[in-house]
Design an enzyme around this catalytic site. Structure first.
Site, PDB file in Angstrom:
ATOM      1  N   ALA A   1       0.831  -1.209   0.000  1.00 45.41           N
ATOM      2  CA  ALA A   1       0.000   0.000   0.000  1.00 45.41           C
ATOM      3  C   ALA A   1       0.862   1.253   0.000  1.00 45.41           C
ATOM      4  CB  ALA A   1      -0.940  -0.003   1.200  1.00 45.41           C
TER       5      ALA A   1
ATOM      6  N   GLY B   1       2.108   1.603  -3.481  1.00 45.50           N
ATOM      7  CA  GLY B   1       0.950   1.778  -4.358  1.00 45.50           C
ATOM      8  C   GLY B   1       0.332   3.157  -4.252  1.00 45.50           C
ATOM      9  N   ASP B   2       0.335   3.719  -3.046  1.00 43.04           N
ATOM     10  CA  ASP B   2      -0.162   5.077  -2.837  1.00 43.04           C
ATOM     11  C   ASP B   2       0.642   6.061  -3.684  1.00 43.04           C
ATOM     12  OD1 ASP B   2      -1.579   7.267  -1.537  1.00 43.04           O
ATOM     13  OD2 ASP B   2       0.221   7.547  -0.331  1.00 43.04           O
ATOM     14  N   ALA B   3       1.949   5.908  -3.683  1.00 40.51           N
ATOM     15  CA  ALA B   3       2.816   6.801  -4.462  1.00 40.51           C
ATOM     16  C   ALA B   3       2.602   6.621  -5.963  1.00 40.51           C
ATOM     17  CB  ALA B   3       4.279   6.555  -4.096  1.00 40.51           C
TER      18      ALA B   3
ATOM     19  N   GLU C   1      -0.707   8.172  -6.964  1.00 43.61           N
ATOM     20  CA  GLU C   1      -0.569   9.630  -6.898  1.00 43.61           C
ATOM     21  C   GLU C   1       0.121  10.182  -8.152  1.00 43.61           C
ATOM     22  OE1 GLU C   1      -0.911  13.382  -4.857  1.00 43.61           O
ATOM     23  OE2 GLU C   1      -1.439  11.477  -3.925  1.00 43.61           O
TER      24      GLU C   1
END
Length: 140
Positions: free
Chosen positions: A15, A18-20, A23
């Site tokens: 996560a 994956g968030d980066a 984004e």
């Protein structure tokens, strides 16, 4: 840098990356729309990257049977992971689902499925923009 063995990465770490990755897709999209002011970019980005938006996208993926079994497995790995942080301004379940969403992106990135990652990211962006309730960004 080489990408890690995705099978051995825990859900929270997936996560995190994956968030980066998500984004970056959102930021590129907003720049392509012609947005340039930092405040407008940040405000508009939240319509894509918030926990509520990510939970909505997962519900749409489920409804449309958009993910493979393996992709669902990695979503669940993130959703079910024990996190030491708490949800900010959102329900715990929404936060956990958004963690799963980010883990899915982390899985696709670390497993080097770049074409599928781009396909999914563009599908997510298109899905959000098709929602009348979502404010559509205007250029500049």
């Amino acid at each position: 840098m080489t990408r890690a063995n995705y099978q051995q990465i825990n859900g929270i770490a997936l996560a995190y990356i994956g968030d980066a990755v998500w984004e970056v897709f959102v930021r590129e999209h907003l720049l392509e729309l012609g947005l340039t002011k930092p405040n407008k970019l940040q405000h508009t980005a939240t319509h894509y990257v918030s926990a509520k938006a990510q939970a909505f996208l997962i519900s749409q993926m489920e409804e449309q049977e958009y993910l493979t079994e393996e992709e669902w497995t990695f979503f669940k790995k993130g959703r079910n992971a024990k996190s030491h942080t708490s949800a900010k301004n959102t329900a715990v379940m929404t936060y956990r689902i958004s963690t799963g969403f980010e883990a899915l992106f982390g899985y696709l990135y670390t497993s080097e499925q770049d074409a599928r990652l781009a396909e999914l990211a563009h599908w997510c962006i298109d899905t959000i923009e098709a929602q009348p309730a979502m404010k559509k960004p205007r250029s500049r």
